[in-house]
Design a protein around this motif. Structure first.
Motif, short mmCIF file in Angstrom:
data_model
loop_
_atom_site.label_atom_id
_atom_site.label_comp_id
_atom_site.label_asym_id
_atom_site.label_seq_id
_atom_site.Cartn_x
_atom_site.Cartn_y
_atom_site.Cartn_z
N VAL A 267 0.85 -1.19 0.00
CA VAL A 267 0.00 0.00 0.00
C VAL A 267 0.89 1.24 0.00
N ARG A 268 0.64 2.13 -0.94
CA ARG A 268 1.44 3.36 -1.07
C ARG A 268 0.65 4.60 -0.67
N HIS A 269 -0.68 4.53 -0.74
CA HIS A 269 -1.51 5.67 -0.37
C HIS A 269 -2.93 5.22 -0.07
N VAL A 270 -3.54 5.89 0.89
CA VAL A 270 -4.97 5.70 1.21
C VAL A 270 -5.56 7.09 1.42
N ASP A 271 -6.68 7.35 0.77
CA ASP A 271 -7.30 8.67 0.93
C ASP A 271 -8.10 8.77 2.22
N MET A 272 -8.15 9.98 2.74
CA MET A 272 -8.98 10.27 3.92
C MET A 272 -10.46 10.31 3.53
N PRO A 273 -11.35 10.03 4.48
CA PRO A 273 -11.10 9.49 5.81
C PRO A 273 -10.81 7.99 5.73
N ILE A 274 -9.84 7.55 6.51
CA ILE A 274 -9.43 6.15 6.48
C ILE A 274 -10.26 5.41 7.54
N THR A 275 -11.41 4.94 7.13
CA THR A 275 -12.34 4.25 8.02
C THR A 275 -11.97 2.77 8.13
N PRO A 276 -12.41 2.09 9.19
CA PRO A 276 -12.16 0.64 9.29
C PRO A 276 -12.67 -0.14 8.08
N ASN A 277 -13.84 0.24 7.58
CA ASN A 277 -14.39 -0.46 6.41
C ASN A 277 -13.48 -0.30 5.20
N LYS A 278 -12.98 0.93 4.99
CA LYS A 278 -12.08 1.17 3.86
C LYS A 278 -10.80 0.35 4.00
N LEU A 279 -10.25 0.32 5.23
CA LEU A 279 -9.01 -0.42 5.45
C LEU A 279 -9.22 -1.92 5.31
#
Length: 769
Positions: free
Chosen positions: A747-759
């Protein structure tokens, strides 16, 4: 002075009053013959208004009047102005579509106000508003920032192509292109700076009335009465400034949103004039989600040219900024000049080029939110540096150290027009790394893995530009008993101004807290004021107070010389006493005030202003350590360190509280707060606290806070603004920590908001490959 002067961690003077229920907020105030307003709001994001039927609602019990845009136009009420327009690349002005207080012909977002209902009670006004029948022709809507300029996007304003308000640029395109052609590495990153809602504890509210002398009066929860008055006068009600009185008492949070003139204030002022009675309006929470200005909402493409030894050669940024359906008062400025100059951060970047396109969408207007452009800029550069470190194989610490502007280079002019007066960026980072025990992180990561947790650590080194711009004036009125009344045009929104200002007066005049009264929030009693925004109140207002204090001291020397029978040149002032130099003959401030009053109630009445020639540049480093549950995607912060440089500190306790609050809002944006519109209907899906997650106390570990005090060289008190810094450094530090935790999974990037579901979804996707 030793207990209450500058530098002392004095508890907040105003808290006794506020915690005992003696605060005075808009909803606490009721006036004689008061009526109430409710607004008819559009349930559609984009529609033509075919007709508005007021007949049923007008005949309901208690209704005093119902007004639409036609009534306002007939009375000559003007549109709400944008006070900070910008220009396009070719120098032409940006688009400035009209913003009437009530919708005219079309509605352009869910919550757009169409009519205002005035009734004897709030309940009657709400009931009648629900019986105003509006016939709509519903149209397609566009709400997503990166879709607004596509060829098939619906046009929100018929006169504009591709929903574009402006196409703006800064920097040097040619030199930057050359730097990229010589780069060893080119790092690219796409990111979203997500839309957030300010959600102040006290919602917006106001009471409109007509004074006995015929002037309009507005009592409003705001961040500056003079800003509000200036916006209301010539362009809207076509009167001089002294023909409108704006007042404000306590304010339960603003975060930028309460700077602005909103349509509701114009509508109820018009209605109060029409019916000849005071009108009160208080927003409920869902109404606030719909109609308050929102913050952030940028989509950016970032490119970094990197040479040998991880040295940065150049920076390119292309951003699309969502402005909402209408231009709020300062929206173009926030998306451009307010933040873009900070895109180079703390780094000696030799060239940069930035392009910003502002677009209209069928969403609530966007404007300043705590930090106003600077959080967006620092998030961009700090995420880009971590991506660069990852791509070229160096540590996040090393790439920053290699590119920091050294303290020896101060003052330093950046390629995007900022003039840094001071700062020890490397020391901030090294202190934060040491305090966070970064060197032992790997062993903690192994231990966490054994517990089913993914441990991550991230940092962000920030700098921001604040406490510049317009001047502030302080007036000091000294009674015959030596009591000091300060009149100042800033407006406390909960920051502790009553305490900080007292400390400055105590330091200068040698008097106690109880000998001081502070008057804010009255455009009649206070001649001018820039309001509270951009972390300016204490650096600029405090400097004006210091200057006014010196004027009082010099004026009082004349009276002291008379009492002591000495030449003025032989008189010195220290710790509240005037004495003859080299002797023990002295007279205190109270006795001088009594003598100077000469039988009247006022001994001295002096004012002084301070106009900053340059902004201040607070800076620091945040380090966040967090763990991710592999099974659920839940994130828990386990350690947080921040080292800040705010120059000279007025009150360490208040300062730390400001930083904590900013970090809380930064965490909210990074992990929790998700303002979501449905992409097809344009409905706001997160219009309550059931759907919009706010940070809570148990989301935070203890915050380790330290200071690196480097006095500001452009401020008379040596201080740098502090109100927004926490919200600037926190989001990139937290997101960098999340990405670090997931780096082993590619993983190089994750956009905000980083919610548990997204992760959780991301981890499942990576595991499946």
């Amino acid at each position: 002075m030793q207990k209450f002067g500058i530098g002392q961690p004095t508890t907040r003077f105003e808290d006794d009053r506020l915690l005992s229920g003696e605060g005075r907020y808009v909803d606490d105030i009721n006036v004689a013959r008061q009526s109430f307003a409710a607004f008819v709001r559009s349930p559609h994001a984009h529609a033509t208004i075919l007709s508005v039927d007021l007949s049923d609602a007008s005949s309901m019990p208690g209704v005093l009047g119902i007004y639409t845009v036609a009534d306002l136009k007939d009375d000559g009420v003007g549109d709400i102005p944008c006070m900070a327009p910008t220009t396009n690349k070719d120098g032409s002005p940006c688009a400035m579509p009209p913003r009437p207080a009530l919708a005219e012909n079309k509605v352009r977002y869910v919550g757009d106000a169409i009519a205002v209902v005035i009734a004897e009670t709030r309940e009657q006004a709400i009931d009648a508003a629900e019986n105003v029948w509006v016939d709509y022709e519903v149209m397609p809507a566009v709400v997503e920032t990166n879709c607004a300029m596509t060829n098939d996007a619906v046009q929100i304003w018929e006169t504009l192509d591709n929903n574009q308000c402006f196409n703006w640029e800064a920097g040097d395109a040619e030199t930057t292109e050359k730097a990229f052609s010589e780069a060893k590495h080119i790092v690219e990153l796409d990111l979203i700076n997500n839309r957030v809602v300010p959600t102040s504890m006290e919602t917006r509210g106001a009471i409109a009335s007509v004074e006995k002398d015929g002037r309009l009066a507005l009592h409003v929860s705001c961040q500056g009465v003079h800003v509000m008055r200036r916006l209301l006068t010539t362009q809207i009600f076509n009167v001089e400034e002294d023909q409108i009185l704006v007042t404000c008492d306590d304010v339960g949070g603003g975060f930028g949103m309460k700077i602005f003139l909103f349509p509701e204030y114009v509508a109820i002022l018009f209605a109060a004039k029409r019916i000849g009675r005071p009108i009160k309006w208080i927003s409920d929470r869902s109404e606030a989600f719909l109609s308050d200005s929102h913050g952030r909402d940028h989509v950016s493409n970032l490119k970094l040219a990197v040479g040998e030894n991880a040295k940065i050669l150049g920076l390119k940024v292309s951003t699309v900024a969502n402005l909402g359906a209408y231009l709020s008062n300062f929206a173009p400025f926030v998306a451009t000049d307010a933040g873009v100059s900070m895109l180079v951060g703390c780094y000696a970047i030799p060239t940069a080029y930035v392009e910003v396109q502002g677009v209209f969408t069928n969403t609530a207007p966007v404007d300043a939110y705590r930090g106003a452009g600077r959080p967006e800029a620092i998030y961009a550069i700090e995420r880009l540096l971590d991506a660069a470190a990852h791509d070229i194989g160096v540590s996040p610490i090393e790439i920053r150290k290699q590119n920091f502007i050294s303290s020896d280079a101060m003052p330093f002019s950046t390629v995007l027009g900022s003039n840094y007066d001071s700062g020890e960026f490397q020391k901030n980072l090294e202190d934060a790394v040491a305090h966070s025990n970064w060197k032992e992180f790997d062993s903690r990561k192994i231990a966490a893995k054994q517990r089913g947790k993914l441990l991550g650590i991230g940092m962000a080194s920030y700098i921001e530009r604040c406490a510049g711009g317009s001047p502030e004036e302080a007036r000091l009125k000294i009674s015959k008993k030596g009591h000091v009344t300060l009149y100042i045009g800033t407006m406390s929104n909960g920051q502790g101004h009553e305490t900080a200002f007292r400390q400055i007066l105590c330091e200068n005049l040698g008097i106690g807290f109880d000998d001081i009264s502070i008057v804010q929030g009255n455009s009649d009693l206070i001649e001018t004021g820039g309001g509270t925004m951009g972390s300016r109140s204490v650096p600029i207002g405090g400097s004006a107070i210091g200057a006014a204090s010196k004027r009082i001291i010099e004026k009082a020397k004349e009276t002291a010389a008379e009492i002591l029978e000495s030449a003025i040149s032989d008189i010195e002032f220290d710790s509240g006493e005037y004495r003859i130099v080299g002797t023990d003959r002295a007279v205190n401030f109270q006795r001088i005030a009594k003598a100077a009053a000469k039988g009247s109630d006022v001994a001295f009445d002096e004012k002084e202003s301070f106009a900053p020639e340059e902004a201040t540049y607070p800076n620091g480093t945040h380090v966040c350590e967090l763990e991710i549950d592999e099974a659920t995607g839940e994130i828990k912060l386990v350690d947080y360190t921040v080292v800040d440089d705010f120059g000279k500190v007025i009150n360490p306790l208040l300062l730390e509280g400001q930083v904590h609050g900013g970090i809380a809002q930064g965490l909210g944006q990074a992990l929790l707060e998700s303002c979501q519109y449905d992409s097809e209907s344009g409905q706001l899906l997160s219009a309550s606290f059931m759907d919009y997650t706010m940070p809570r106390a148990d989301d935070f570990p203890p915050i380790r806070f330290d200071r690196n005090e480097v006095p500001c060289q452009t401020n008379p008190l040596g201080i740098k603004g502090a109100g927004e810094a926490g919200a600037i450094g926190a989001p990139p530090a937290i997101v960098n920590a999340v990405v670090n935790a997931l780096a082993d999974r590619g993983v190089r990037h994750v956009d905000m908001p980083i919610t548990p579901n997204k992760l959780w979804s991301l981890m499942q996707e990576k595991s499946a490959k």
